[in-house]
Each structure stands twice: as structure tokens, then as C-alpha cells.
Design an enzyme around this catalytic site. Structure first.
Site, PDB file in Angstrom:
ATOM      1  N   GLU A 171     -75.259  55.382 -68.415  1.00  0.00           N
ATOM      2  CA  GLU A 171     -75.575  56.754 -68.816  1.00  0.00           C
ATOM      3  C   GLU A 171     -74.841  57.137 -70.097  1.00  0.00           C
ATOM      4  O   GLU A 171     -75.430  57.749 -71.006  1.00  0.00           O
ATOM      5  CB  GLU A 171     -75.224  57.711 -67.680  1.00  0.00           C
ATOM      6  CG  GLU A 171     -76.163  57.603 -66.490  1.00  0.00           C
ATOM      7  CD  GLU A 171     -75.691  58.377 -65.283  1.00  0.00           C
ATOM      8  OE1 GLU A 171     -76.537  58.720 -64.447  1.00  0.00           O
ATOM      9  OE2 GLU A 171     -74.478  58.644 -65.161  1.00  0.00           O
TER      10      GLU A 171
ATOM     11  N   HIS B 143     -67.899  60.072 -41.060  1.00  0.00           N
ATOM     12  CA  HIS B 143     -67.247  58.768 -41.189  1.00  0.00           C
ATOM     13  C   HIS B 143     -68.150  57.634 -40.720  1.00  0.00           C
ATOM     14  O   HIS B 143     -69.127  57.841 -39.991  1.00  0.00           O
ATOM     15  CB  HIS B 143     -65.954  58.758 -40.360  1.00  0.00           C
ATOM     16  CG  HIS B 143     -66.198  59.027 -38.896  1.00  0.00           C
ATOM     17  ND1 HIS B 143     -66.631  58.048 -38.022  1.00  0.00           N
ATOM     18  CD2 HIS B 143     -66.094  60.158 -38.165  1.00  0.00           C
ATOM     19  CE1 HIS B 143     -66.776  58.557 -36.811  1.00  0.00           C
ATOM     20  NE2 HIS B 143     -66.454  59.845 -36.864  1.00  0.00           N
TER      21      HIS B 143
ATOM     22  N   GLU C 242     -61.855  66.347 -35.845  1.00  0.00           N
ATOM     23  CA  GLU C 242     -62.849  66.480 -34.781  1.00  0.00           C
ATOM     24  C   GLU C 242     -62.291  67.327 -33.634  1.00  0.00           C
ATOM     25  O   GLU C 242     -61.082  67.545 -33.513  1.00  0.00           O
ATOM     26  CB  GLU C 242     -63.263  65.088 -34.279  1.00  0.00           C
ATOM     27  CG  GLU C 242     -64.321  65.074 -33.176  1.00  0.00           C
ATOM     28  CD  GLU C 242     -65.633  65.748 -33.566  1.00  0.00           C
ATOM     29  OE1 GLU C 242     -65.634  66.996 -33.633  1.00  0.00           O
ATOM     30  OE2 GLU C 242     -66.642  65.040 -33.765  1.00  0.00           O
TER      31      GLU C 242
END
Length: 454
Positions: free
Chosen positions: A50, A258, A334
Site C-alpha cells: 500500500e 480468544h 469472563e
């Protein structure tokens, strides 16, 4: 003062892998295509390709008119933000390329604008033509290019592209080729047919002068020119005043669950109160694939992870590919599933049927043994979200987390009830995206995307 538009793109089939770039220079006043450049780079990354396209486009613009102002339009958020000075250039391979781009024209005569990939089709086709030519052991040649026609043909039934202002449904005359009198290097070719294989890396023979590859502009009708010029002017960003908050740059949270652990395929409860398993071999491979995909997009500026091992490991793999550091945010951990940790859904229902029923029916119910309720997790996640939004305003941030926190962020963005958590699928190593605006509105842009794993 004359204004030119440079549209540039680059790609890598593997990142790193066989790479190439394309660039096109357009007259902003008439909408005419003035020059094209493309090159196969050998083995390089998407970001190198790019930046190489940007350099080629700026050189071509300078050779056409060294006194012109230039508006660069690219679909790489990374390049646009870095060249605009809003993002730091942390990757060492990018700094020399950025410095080279800045040296071509006075910085006060060059502006940068991000555009969607759909509006950058011409440069994208050129880059792909260059990669295809390199695969055949050939150099890209304007005589064999159909990039402009292909880009136009793909959009004939769509609305005109903003900024380019092209009437795609108009037939285009056949173009002749010409080589300008100047011989500035826009690195338009690499290996000639029958010569040695393309060089690895950028594949540039810097001590060899190369002719610029350009095409003459199509002969457009006055009406077409007027319309294209008007659209070019209309696409310019305002130079004064602040945009309303809901039209400003959003803070974008890219939510990555994850990768797999040994417990994931067994569908066992694995929260913050359990054994804290690491990634499995499959999980590490998933993280690597996602890292490749995110590196190709080039938009992530910061990486933040849950403190649990599986997230930290996933985040480390991605961050290493992006050249970023990882920061830990405890609020992204979590749910603590209490006595249910390590058990399957069926095992919990068999051992604790009443607690399971209550948990499924009420956001205030806690798992057996003093775990966290969905309501408690929502408060924790919302607090972490608010802190992150305040600290990363206008940036794109990768959050590596777990099922419940990610679903909660999506639910809160939608204004959905707690039971919506049970109506969302969230696969291991999947990506979801939520954008947050200054007026408090949020937009869910992606959910459970696993395309990087296929």
C-alpha cells in the site's frame, strides 16, 4: 492552482506473500484519468504494498505537475491516518516508506482521505494485474491493462463513485498509450518476460532508471467532465468547523473472542474462576490466522486483553503481527461460573437443575457456589467500556475477550434485553465490531465473523 487526485492500493497474497500495487492519477477539475502505475513487488506485506502504491502515485502526480495540490484517496485507514499525522508509525519497515512519500511533494500541498474499498476499484484492479503478471514472470504493461474498464464495468449499474465522479454507465472510448517526456521513476514494472524470477521484498532496482507507465485520458464529453468535476469538489471534506458528534470519527471496538482451548470443543464452562487454560494448537493457529487478517486491514491502533491466559496469548500473537503492545483490562474477563467451572451444560443441569433454571430465566441469578450473575457482568463490562471509550476516542481498538463480555457489549449497543445473550452465536476466534459515536449512539457493524479462519 491545479488539483490532482491520487488513488492508490496494494495487496499481498499471504501477507507476507506475492505483492503488488496500483496507482492512478486523476484531474480533479475534469475527472480524467491522467496516469496509471503498477508493479509486482515480489514477497512483501500488504502494508508495504500500500505504501509503495502511494509513493508511485505521488511520483506520477509530481511528474505531471510539480506545482499541483494532491488529494490522496486510499482504502487503507492505516496509511491515511499515519500520513495525516494522527497515528504513530510504530512498524520499522513502514517508516522509510512514509518518509519517502513525504519527500516527494511539499506536505502542505498533499491531503489524505479514506475511502471505502468499493470506491478504490481502479487502483485495486491495477494492483491485482501487477500480482497476476508477476505470477507469470512478466512485467505489468499498460497495453494489457483493463483496470479502468473493469472498474467502470463493475459499477455501471451502481451510483457514480463519490469523489471520482465517473459516469460509469457511459461507454468509454478506446485509449491510446503514451509515455510522457519526463522519465521519473514510478516503479511501474519489475521482471521482463524470460528474465530472472521477481526479487523478494519490494523488488526495487533503485539504481536503474525506469520509464513512467501512463495512459492518455479518455476523451470525455463536456457534460461528463462538468459532472465529474462537481462530484470531486463535493467529496472534499470541510476545512473549517467541527462536524456534529454523530458525524465525527467513531471509536471502534473490534471484539475478538480468544482462540480455542482444550475445553472449547467440549463446550465446558470456562470462566474466570476456573483452571485458566491456555490455547490449544488449534487455538494458536486460529489466532495466527486472525492476526494475518487484521494486519491486512491495517486499521487496529491498540490491543487490549482480558487478563486470562487464553486471551493474553491470543492478543500477544495478534499484537506481534501488528507491531503493537498489549494492555490488560480486568473488566474484560469472563464470567465467574462458580461451581460450574469445567462442567458441561448437561452436567450442570443434572447436578444443579434449580440453579440452572434460575440462571437461564433471570439476569440476577448467580451460578452455584457464588459465581457472577449476567447483571453483575454487564455492570463490570459497561464500566470497562466507558473507560476505554474515554481513553481511546476516535481510535480503532482490538479487545480480546470472551463470550459473555463480547455478547454483552453487542447487547448493550443494540439496547437488547438480557435474554438476547442466548440468541447470539459467538465462535472461537470470531470478530465482531461495534462503533461508538460522540453523541452516545452505537452501531453494531459485524458479529461472529470467522472468515479469517476459512
Amino acid at each position: 492552482m491545479r488539483e490532482l487526485i491520487v488513488e492508490a492500493d496494494g495487496g499481498s497474497r499471504g501477507n507476507p506473500g506475492p505483492a503488488g500495487y496500483g496507482a492512478v492519477v486523476i484531474d480533479a477539475a475534469t475527472g480524467e484519468t491522467l496516469a496509471e502505475a503498477a508493479e509486482y513487488l515480489g514477497v512483501a506485506t500488504n502494508n508495504v504494498a500500500e505504501y509503495s502504491g502511494l509513493v508511485a502515485g505521488l511520483r506520477a502526480a509530481r511528474d505531471l505537475d510539480p506545482t499541483a495540490t494532491v488529494r490522496v484517496r486510499m482504502d487503507s485507514k492505516l496509511v491515511v491516518e499515519q500520513m495525516s499525522g494522527r497515528w504513530q508509525i510504530k512498524h520499522p519497515a513502514m517508516r522509510p516508506l512514509a518518509a519517502e512519500a513525504r519527500s516527494i511533494l511539499p506536505p502542505d500541498r498533499v491531503t489524505y482521505e479514506w475511502i471505502p474499498r468499493a470506491e478504490n476499484k481502479h487502483a485495486d484492479r491495477l494492483a491485482n494485474e501487477a500480482m497476476d503478471a508477476g505470477k507469470r514472470g512478466e512485467q505489468w504493461s499498460p497495453s494489457g491493462s483493463t483496470a479502468d474498464l473493469d472498474a467502470g464495468g463493475a459499477a455501471r449499474s451502481a451510483a457514480p463513485v463519490k469523489g471520482r465522479g465517473e459516469l460509469r454507465d457511459q461507454p468509454r472510448p478506446i485509449r491510446s498509450e503514451t509515455t510522457p517526456a519526463s522519465t521519473t521513476d514510478v516503479r511501474g514494472t519489475l521482471a521482463a518476460p524470460g528474465s530472472v524470477a521477481p526479487l523478494e521484498g519490494r523488488g526495487e532496482l533503485r539504481d536503474q532508471p525506469r520509464p513512467t507507465r501512463t495512459r492518455t485520458a479518455p476523451v470525455a464529453t463536456p457534460d461528463t467532465n462538468d459532472i465529474r468535476a462537481a462530484r470531486n469538489v463535493a467529496s472534499e471534506a470541510p476545512t473549517t468547523g467541527a462536524a456534529p458528534p454523530d458525524l465525527g470519527t467513531p471509536t471502534t471496538l473490534v471484539l475478538l473472542r480468544h482462540g480455542e482451548t482444550p475445553l472449547t470443543p467440549q463446550k465446558r464452562f470456562s470462566g474466570s474462576g476456573g483452571s485458566d487454560p491456555a490455547l490449544s494448537d488449534t487455538g494458536r493457529d486460529q489466532a495466527d490466522r486472525v492476526a494475518t487478517a487484521l494486519a491486512a486491514r491495517g486499521t487496529v491502533q491498540d490491543v487490549i486483553s482480558s487478563p486470562l491466559a487464553r486471551c493474553r496469548e491470543t492478543a500477544a500473537i495478534v499484537a506481534a503481527r501488528l507491531g503493537l503492545d498489549v494492555r490488560i483490562e480486568d473488566g474484560l474477563r469472563e464470567t465467574d461460573f462458580g461451581a460450574w467451572e469445567g462442567l458441561t451444560f448437561a452436567e450442570v443441569r443434572e447436578r444443579y437443575p434449580d440453579d440452572m433454571s434460575a440462571w437461564l430465566s433471570s439476569p440476577d441469578a448467580e451460578p452455584t457456589g457464588g459465581g457472577e450473575s449476567f447483571e453483575a457482568v454487564a455492570h463490570r463490562v459497561a464500566a470497562a467500556r466507558d473507560e476505554l471509550l474515554a481513553a481511546h476516542t476516535g481510535r480503532t481498538v482490538l479487545l480480546v475477550s470472551h463470550v459473555t463480555p463480547i455478547k454483552t457489549l453487542v447487547r448493550l449497543a443494540l439496547g437488547a434485553p438480557p435474554e438476547a445473550l442466548f440468541r447470539m452465536e459467538l465462535s472461537a476466534a470470531s470478530l465482531s465490531v461495534v462503533a461508538y459515536y460522540g453523541d452516545g449512539n452505537a452501531s453494531v457493524r459485524l458479529l461472529n465473523d470467522t472468515s479469517a479462519l476459512r
